[in-house]
Design an enzyme around this catalytic site. Structure first.
Site, PDB file in Angstrom:
ATOM      1  CG  HIS A 378      -0.235   0.009   2.530  1.00  0.00           C
ATOM      2  ND1 HIS A 378       0.337   1.141   3.081  1.00  0.00           N
ATOM      3  CD2 HIS A 378      -0.008  -0.990   3.439  1.00  0.00           C
ATOM      4  CE1 HIS A 378       0.869   0.853   4.257  1.00  0.00           C
ATOM      5  NE2 HIS A 378       0.672  -0.452   4.496  1.00  0.00           N
ATOM      6  CB  CYS A 396       1.871  -3.525   5.212  1.00  0.00           C
ATOM      7  SG  CYS A 396       0.291  -4.086   5.873  1.00  0.00           S
TER       8      CYS A 396
END
Length: 473
Positions: A378, A396
């Site tokens: 992201h 992440c």
């Protein structure tokens, strides 16, 4: 039309002569030998006291079924070749005779159908169709002396069998037969729901089969019969196999990633097929999907770089940051599960308590999900200075907003995402997304009931079959 040695096999003779007529006689050279071979047609009767359990034990259709095994001798002649050209007309008296006889001793759909030569010669053509015109798949032995169905028979069906062969002198002979299987008894109907939905996916997409009721791990014959009925075909052809995830779920994958632009078709042949004791398959919807260009994104946490390839060619290298100490990003191969333009990420969803130094609550853009537990690729504008330099995330993969937007638009569900040198735990195969590609091929085959039933993993049904006549269409 004549019934041959048994209560339910009906044989169609070619028009013009009775099937029991004598060969031509009265020529100056004396009686002429009629071109013919004798076939042994073997099947399991719904009632009967035959002996021998050879094919049933080998194929593991179900234990003990071959107590009713019966072989009938059927003569294939040169006159019978004509019946191979067109569909047999099993109507009128013949149909009535067939129906009457099959009510007495129908074939058990749980047993195999075998056609073998009793004389010298070789089989050249075996076609088996049900009453709806669907082919029954079968395998021909290496020396063309025996044919055995590789797909289960359906309960309550009438089958037409057309056989072509060559006799010892190389003359073409043939015969057409018909029989009916016993209707379904009591019990439920097992159906299957396939995934993914129709559409276009990446080269790592997994085919899933969710069963309407569990099939226990200790019932290998039932599992094997079910696997044979779940059919995956592709253009181009790939080597692949089913793997039992749990008692109600199977996954199918190729040995390696799907080739770009493959068309994949998935269907169930369970309808009417006996799966277990008094348990039959029901109708299920088929699925077709297409594979797009092969996109692979490999993140090296040690160099803090993601390399994205399309069909093997590098199209972008992206500075990234991955999980820091205590929050290392999972290593291994994952696939894109979905794309979410906006996501609110909170630390308490992954066990970080509010009020602690590691807690976070952030709106995130261009989030590409790769695990169900919350691992994404992201936009992370707050960590741009660290991207390409060090790992500072909570697991992440973060990148600039520009790179994240490009990645979001470039990938699709099923595309391949791999992380190396992260120091994190290995991606789980099944319980947190699609980690199936982390399972080596030998282990994958060991998760198929067919491998246990038919032999070692190297001899599993995923391997090419030497000779096959008339696969299911």
């Amino acid at each position: 039309m004549a019934a041959v040695t048994g209560a339910m096999l009906v044989v169609a003779a070619a028009p013009g002569r009775a099937p029991d007529a004598d060969p031509a006689e009265g020529t100056l050279a004396g009686p002429q030998r009629e071109a013919a071979v004798t076939l042994l047609v073997g099947r399991v009767l719904d009632e009967g006291g035959g002996s021998g359990d050879g094919p049933c034990a080998v194929r593991m259709f179900r234990p003990g079924l071959c107590s009713g095994w019966q072989e009938q001798r059927v003569r294939a002649t040169a006159r019978g070749v004509g019946s191979m050209v067109k569909e047999p007309a099993l109507g009128g008296t013949a149909r009535a005779a067939l129906t009457a006889r099959t009510q007495e001793l129908p074939t058990d759909s749980g047993g195999p159908l075998q056609i073998a030569l009793a004389d010298q010669g070789r089989l050249t053509d075996v076609t088996v169709r049900d009453g709806h015109g669907r082919h029954l798949a079968g395998e021909l032995a290496p020396h063309s002396e025996r044919w055995l169905n590789s797909e289960p028979l359906r309960a309550g069906e009438t089958y037409t069998v057309q056989v072509g062969a060559l006799d010892a002198d190389g003359t073409a002979v043939g015969v057409t037969m018909a029989f009916r299987t016993a209707p379904p008894s009591g019990g439920g109907r097992l159906t299957v729901e396939f995934g993914p939905e129709p559409g276009t996916y990446g080269a790592g997409e997994i085919v899933t089969a969710s069963l309407s009721r569990p099939v226990p791990a200790d019932d290998l014959p039932a599992r094997a019969r079910l696997e044979r009925a779940l059919q995956v075909t592709s253009e181009p052809h790939v080597e692949g196999a089913w793997h039992w995830v749990d008692e109600s779920t199977l996954h199918f994958r190729p040995r390696t990633y799907w080739p770009a632009h493959t068309v994949v078709r998935v269907r169930s042949g369970l309808d009417g097929v006996e799966v277990g004791d008094e348990d039959y398959g029901g109708p299920s919807d088929a699925v077709q999907f297409t594979i797009a260009d092969r996109i692979e994104a490999v993140t090296d946490s040690a160099t803090h770089r993601m390399t994205v390839r399309r069909n093997g060619r590098v199209i972008r290298t992206i500075p990234v940051t991955t999980g820091k100490e205590g929050f290392r990003t999972r290593s291994g191969i994952k696939v894109v599960l979905r794309k979410e333009p906006k996501v609110r990420m909170r630390g308490d969803t992954v066990g970080i308590k509010p009020g602690t130094s590691e807690f976070y609550d952030l709106p995130v853009s261009y989030a590409t999900r790769v695990t169900w537990s919350g691992e994404y690729i992201h936009a992370a504008p707050w960590s741009v200075e660290a991207q390409g330099e060090e790992n500072v995330s909570h697991g992440c993969t973060g990148m600039s907003t520009e790179d994240a937007a490009w990645f979001f638009e470039t990938v699709r569900e099923g595309d391949i995402v791999e992380v190396v040198n992260s120091g994190g735990a290995k991606m789980a195969p099944f319980d947190n997304g699609f980690g199936d590609w982390n399972v080596d091929w030998r282990t994958w085959l060991a998760g198929s009931a067919l491998a246990a039933v038919d032999g070692s993993p190297e001899e599993s049904p995923a391997a090419p079959v030497a000779s096959r006549l008339h696969p299911t269409t």
